[in-house]
Motif scaffolding. Structure first.
Motif, PDB file in Angstrom:
ATOM      1  N   GLY A 115       0.827  -1.201   0.000  1.00  0.00           N
ATOM      2  CA  GLY A 115       0.000   0.000   0.000  1.00  0.00           C
ATOM      3  C   GLY A 115       0.856   1.243   0.000  1.00  0.00           C
ATOM      4  O   GLY A 115       2.081   1.169  -0.195  1.00  0.00           O
ATOM      5  N   CYS A 116       0.217   2.384   0.180  1.00  0.00           N
ATOM      6  CA  CYS A 116       0.954   3.641   0.221  1.00  0.00           C
ATOM      7  C   CYS A 116       0.099   4.670   0.938  1.00  0.00           C
ATOM      8  O   CYS A 116      -1.103   4.752   0.711  1.00  0.00           O
ATOM      9  CB  CYS A 116       1.276   4.120  -1.194  1.00  0.00           C
ATOM     10  N   ALA A 117       0.739   5.439   1.811  1.00  0.00           N
ATOM     11  CA  ALA A 117      -0.020   6.412   2.614  1.00  0.00           C
ATOM     12  C   ALA A 117      -0.211   7.738   1.887  1.00  0.00           C
ATOM     13  O   ALA A 117      -0.937   8.605   2.372  1.00  0.00           O
ATOM     14  CB  ALA A 117       0.705   6.648   3.932  1.00  0.00           C
ATOM     15  N   LEU A 118       0.409   7.907   0.729  1.00  0.00           N
ATOM     16  CA  LEU A 118       0.437   9.252   0.138  1.00  0.00           C
ATOM     17  C   LEU A 118      -0.802   9.600  -0.687  1.00  0.00           C
ATOM     18  O   LEU A 118      -1.030  10.751  -1.013  1.00  0.00           O
ATOM     19  CB  LEU A 118       1.719   9.449  -0.671  1.00  0.00           C
ATOM     20  N   ASP A 119      -1.568   8.613  -1.068  1.00  0.00           N
ATOM     21  CA  ASP A 119      -2.916   8.838  -1.580  1.00  0.00           C
ATOM     22  C   ASP A 119      -3.000   9.737  -2.821  1.00  0.00           C
ATOM     23  O   ASP A 119      -3.870  10.617  -2.889  1.00  0.00           O
ATOM     24  CB  ASP A 119      -3.774   9.437  -0.438  1.00  0.00           C
ATOM     25  N   CYS A 120      -2.119   9.525  -3.778  1.00  0.00           N
ATOM     26  CA  CYS A 120      -2.242  10.281  -5.035  1.00  0.00           C
ATOM     27  C   CYS A 120      -3.591   9.915  -5.662  1.00  0.00           C
ATOM     28  O   CYS A 120      -4.001   8.745  -5.636  1.00  0.00           O
ATOM     29  CB  CYS A 120      -1.090   9.953  -5.974  1.00  0.00           C
ATOM     30  N   SER A 121      -4.255  10.911  -6.245  1.00  0.00           N
ATOM     31  CA  SER A 121      -5.670  10.741  -6.573  1.00  0.00           C
ATOM     32  C   SER A 121      -5.930   9.748  -7.708  1.00  0.00           C
ATOM     33  O   SER A 121      -7.029   9.242  -7.840  1.00  0.00           O
ATOM     34  CB  SER A 121      -6.267  12.101  -6.948  1.00  0.00           C
ATOM     35  N   PHE A 122      -4.896   9.463  -8.518  1.00  0.00           N
ATOM     36  CA  PHE A 122      -5.091   8.629  -9.712  1.00  0.00           C
ATOM     37  C   PHE A 122      -4.408   7.267  -9.590  1.00  0.00           C
ATOM     38  O   PHE A 122      -4.245   6.557 -10.582  1.00  0.00           O
ATOM     39  CB  PHE A 122      -4.500   9.352 -10.941  1.00  0.00           C
ATOM     40  N   CYS A 123      -3.991   6.901  -8.353  1.00  0.00           N
ATOM     41  CA  CYS A 123      -3.169   5.689  -8.185  1.00  0.00           C
ATOM     42  C   CYS A 123      -3.924   4.639  -7.389  1.00  0.00           C
ATOM     43  O   CYS A 123      -4.370   4.906  -6.267  1.00  0.00           O
ATOM     44  CB  CYS A 123      -1.858   6.059  -7.490  1.00  0.00           C
ATOM     45  N   SER A 124      -4.036   3.448  -7.935  1.00  0.00           N
ATOM     46  CA  SER A 124      -4.824   2.414  -7.257  1.00  0.00           C
ATOM     47  C   SER A 124      -4.136   1.930  -5.980  1.00  0.00           C
ATOM     48  O   SER A 124      -4.797   1.563  -5.019  1.00  0.00           O
ATOM     49  CB  SER A 124      -5.111   1.245  -8.204  1.00  0.00           C
ATOM     50  N   THR A 125      -2.795   1.968  -5.953  1.00  0.00           N
ATOM     51  CA  THR A 125      -2.094   1.588  -4.712  1.00  0.00           C
ATOM     52  C   THR A 125      -2.471   2.563  -3.604  1.00  0.00           C
ATOM     53  O   THR A 125      -2.806   2.172  -2.484  1.00  0.00           O
ATOM     54  CB  THR A 125      -0.561   1.623  -4.910  1.00  0.00           C
ATOM     55  N   GLY A 126      -2.432   3.856  -3.931  1.00  0.00           N
ATOM     56  CA  GLY A 126      -2.753   4.884  -2.941  1.00  0.00           C
ATOM     57  C   GLY A 126      -4.172   4.730  -2.423  1.00  0.00           C
ATOM     58  O   GLY A 126      -4.451   4.964  -1.246  1.00  0.00           O
ATOM     59  N   LYS A 127      -5.063   4.300  -3.299  1.00  0.00           N
ATOM     60  CA  LYS A 127      -6.476   4.161  -2.902  1.00  0.00           C
ATOM     61  C   LYS A 127      -6.668   3.053  -1.866  1.00  0.00           C
ATOM     62  O   LYS A 127      -7.701   2.979  -1.212  1.00  0.00           O
ATOM     63  CB  LYS A 127      -7.359   3.864  -4.132  1.00  0.00           C
ATOM     64  N   MET A 169       4.524  -0.930  -6.040  1.00  0.00           N
ATOM     65  CA  MET A 169       3.649  -0.349  -5.019  1.00  0.00           C
ATOM     66  C   MET A 169       4.483   0.341  -3.929  1.00  0.00           C
ATOM     67  O   MET A 169       5.519  -0.166  -3.520  1.00  0.00           O
ATOM     68  CB  MET A 169       2.803  -1.463  -4.391  1.00  0.00           C
ATOM     69  N   GLY A 170       3.999   1.504  -3.491  1.00  0.00           N
ATOM     70  CA  GLY A 170       4.628   2.177  -2.364  1.00  0.00           C
ATOM     71  C   GLY A 170       5.545   3.316  -2.733  1.00  0.00           C
ATOM     72  O   GLY A 170       5.950   3.462  -3.894  1.00  0.00           O
ATOM     73  N   GLU A 171       5.853   4.136  -1.735  1.00  0.00           N
ATOM     74  CA  GLU A 171       6.785   5.260  -1.914  1.00  0.00           C
ATOM     75  C   GLU A 171       8.131   4.830  -1.320  1.00  0.00           C
ATOM     76  O   GLU A 171       8.286   4.754  -0.095  1.00  0.00           O
ATOM     77  CB  GLU A 171       6.228   6.505  -1.205  1.00  0.00           C
ATOM     78  N   PRO A 172       9.115   4.554  -2.185  1.00  0.00           N
ATOM     79  CA  PRO A 172      10.376   3.982  -1.688  1.00  0.00           C
ATOM     80  C   PRO A 172      11.090   4.855  -0.660  1.00  0.00           C
ATOM     81  O   PRO A 172      11.738   4.336   0.246  1.00  0.00           O
ATOM     82  CB  PRO A 172      11.221   3.796  -2.950  1.00  0.00           C
ATOM     83  N   THR A 203      10.181   8.703  -7.043  1.00  0.00           N
ATOM     84  CA  THR A 203       9.546   9.284  -5.852  1.00  0.00           C
ATOM     85  C   THR A 203       8.496  10.323  -6.233  1.00  0.00           C
ATOM     86  O   THR A 203       8.623  11.008  -7.245  1.00  0.00           O
ATOM     87  CB  THR A 203      10.580   9.941  -4.913  1.00  0.00           C
ATOM     88  N   SER A 204       7.491  10.418  -5.368  1.00  0.00           N
ATOM     89  CA  SER A 204       6.473  11.445  -5.571  1.00  0.00           C
ATOM     90  C   SER A 204       6.926  12.762  -4.955  1.00  0.00           C
ATOM     91  O   SER A 204       6.234  13.760  -5.058  1.00  0.00           O
ATOM     92  CB  SER A 204       5.166  10.985  -4.941  1.00  0.00           C
ATOM     93  N   GLY A 205       8.090  12.761  -4.286  1.00  0.00           N
ATOM     94  CA  GLY A 205       8.649  14.033  -3.837  1.00  0.00           C
ATOM     95  C   GLY A 205       8.786  14.219  -2.342  1.00  0.00           C
ATOM     96  O   GLY A 205       8.363  15.236  -1.799  1.00  0.00           O
TER      97      GLY A 205
HETATM   98 FE1  SF4 Z   1       1.394   8.264  -5.025  1.00  0.00          FE
HETATM   99 FE2  SF4 Z   1       3.384   6.601  -5.760  1.00  0.00          FE
HETATM  100 FE3  SF4 Z   1       2.030   6.224  -3.459  1.00  0.00          FE
HETATM  101 FE4  SF4 Z   1       0.802   5.766  -5.773  1.00  0.00          FE
HETATM  102  S1  SF4 Z   1       2.556   4.640  -4.973  1.00  0.00           S
HETATM  103  S2  SF4 Z   1      -0.033   6.875  -3.987  1.00  0.00           S
HETATM  104  S3  SF4 Z   1       1.725   7.341  -7.070  1.00  0.00           S
HETATM  105  S4  SF4 Z   1       3.338   7.983  -3.954  1.00  0.00           S
END
Ligand code: SF4
Ligand code: SAH
Length: 382
Positions: A115-127, A169-172, A203-205
């Motif tokens: 999963g990923c906690a950053l919740d980018c609006s267009f990413c299924s992992t984030g969702k 998947m995930g924010e490294p 990275t998403s930043g």
């Molecule tokens: Fe955003 Fe990347 Fe996390 Fe997806 S995996 S929610 S794109 S940071």
């Protein structure tokens, strides 16, 4: 949940860590190299198969150590040669790994978190929310599993995997230590011997960690930009509220400068119909990136159920690409691969048991917004 055995898992140990391990059990350090070659070059997990190690040491290792990768739940092969593995990690969640062959190149796309906690609006992992950080053994374990499935022996000579991208998947950068150890193993000759130019972290930043990265490793860097101004980027990539564009591009330039060679940043830009694909967005992007040497990789949105977004038409994609090219940028459009096995970028679903309760996620989101209000350059949309 996978039961833990209490034994030391040697799969995720870097060379210095492996030497320390052998020191700690009163054995010679050169054993580290021998055992690492068995594990990573030959895909061996059974100490008895390590024939240049004495029987006494093998017995000792069997009692206190193990070589354990994540459990393979499934392996699918697409008609275009793309492969996808679903693996179960210790937390009980499943993550995905994808192999994409293209000419002489074979790129493995590796996950860093369930999963990923950053919740980018267009990413299924984030969702799916966040469940757990992968251990170093679970990150490098994905390379180990993929490599074994190609039967490359030894791994460094008959290469199926020429490139690794931390774009699963995930924010490294939010699983920093484990991802660094795994990337060191990818590049180590006792690991997979992949050149630093061919190991890429996306990275998403997470700005402070981009700066930290430079102190540890010199892999290639990809930035998920997705919008040319702060207002839009904060909607698509919420972490932008905390680390806005000016700050982010500064940190990327600093990182690239430490590499000290002719290596350029990769900028990833997921194209979303009528959201960030207009001619004006391309013009704004040209202006934004004018001081940042980079190549641009456009990713047409890969749809998933209830995303609320659409992929732009091929004409709109081409028009966007051409505008950037006319401004002198090297621009590629990522082709969708492995569609028949749902292996495309942003479609990796795994099976994540979200641990962040909705209420705490809302609090976290509020804190992020509050932080952003006090952050320098927070509202500097051009
Ligand atoms: Fe955003 Fe990347 Fe996390 Fe997806 S995996 S929610 S794109 S940071
Ligand atoms: N968390 C990291 C790496 C994983 S995502 C990051 O965000 O950079 C790898 C890339 O796929 C990122 O650029 C991400 O924004 C993009 N992506 C996510 N969902 C997508 C989708 N549905 N369609 C196309 N690209 C997507």
């Amino acid at each position: 949940m996978i039961a833990t055995t209490g034994k030391t898992n040697l799969l995720g140990l870097t060379q210095p860590e492996m030497e320390k391990f052998f020191d700690s059990i009163g054995e010679k350090r050169f054993r580290a190299g021998q055992v690492m070659k068995w594990i990573h070059h030959f895909g061996v997990d059974d100490f008895d198969a390590m024939t240049n190690v004495s029987k006494a040491l093998r017995d000792k290792l069997k009692a206190i150590a193990e070589v354990r990768g994540p459990e393979v739940v499934s392996e699918d092969i697409s008609s275009d040669g793309t492969r996808k593995w679903v693996v179960r990690v210790e937390s009980g969640s499943c993550v995905e790994t994808v192999y994409i062959p293209s000419g002489k190149r074979g790129t493995l796309c590796v996950s860093s978190q369930a999963g990923c906690a950053l919740d980018c609006s267009f990413c299924s992992t984030g969702k799916q929310g966040f469940n757990s950080n992968l251990t170093a053994a679970e990150v490098i374990g994905q390379v180990w599993i993929a490599n074994k499935s190609f039967g490359s022996v030894p791994a460094t000579i008959d290469r199926a995997i020429t490139n690794v991208v931390m774009m699963g998947m995930g924010e490294p950068l939010l699983n920093f230590d484990n991802v660094i150890s795994a990337m060191q193993l990818m590049m180590d000759d006792l690991g997979y011997g992949i050149s630093k130019r061919r190991v890429t972290l996306s990275t998403s930043g997470v700005v402070p960690m981009i700066d930290e990265l430079a102190k540890h490793i010199d892999v290639s860097l990809a930035l998920s930009l997705h919008a040319p101004n702060d207002e839009l980027r904060s909607q698509l990539v919420p972490i932008n509220k905390k680390y806005p564009l000016a700050m982010l591009l500064d940190s990327c330039r600093r990182y690239m400068a430490t590499l000290g060679e002719k290596r350029v940043l990769t900028v990833e830009y997921t194209l979303l119909k009528d959201v960030n694909d207009h001619v004006d967005h391309a013009r704004e992007m040209i202006e934004l990136l004018k001081d940042t040497p980079c190549k641009i990789n456009l990713i047409p949105f890969n749809p998933f159920p209830h995303s609320g977004y659409e992929r732009p038409s091929n004409n709109a994609i081409r028009r966007f690409q051409e505008l950037l090219q006319q401004a002198g940028y090297n621009v590629t459009v990522r082709t969708t691969r492995g569609e028949d096995i749902d292996a495309a970028c942003g479609q990796l679903v795994g099976q994540v048991n979200d641990r962040t309760r909705r209420s705490s996620r809302l609090i976290a989101a509020r804190e992020l917004n509050a932080d952003a209000d006090s952050a320098p350059n927070a509202a500097s949309a051009p």
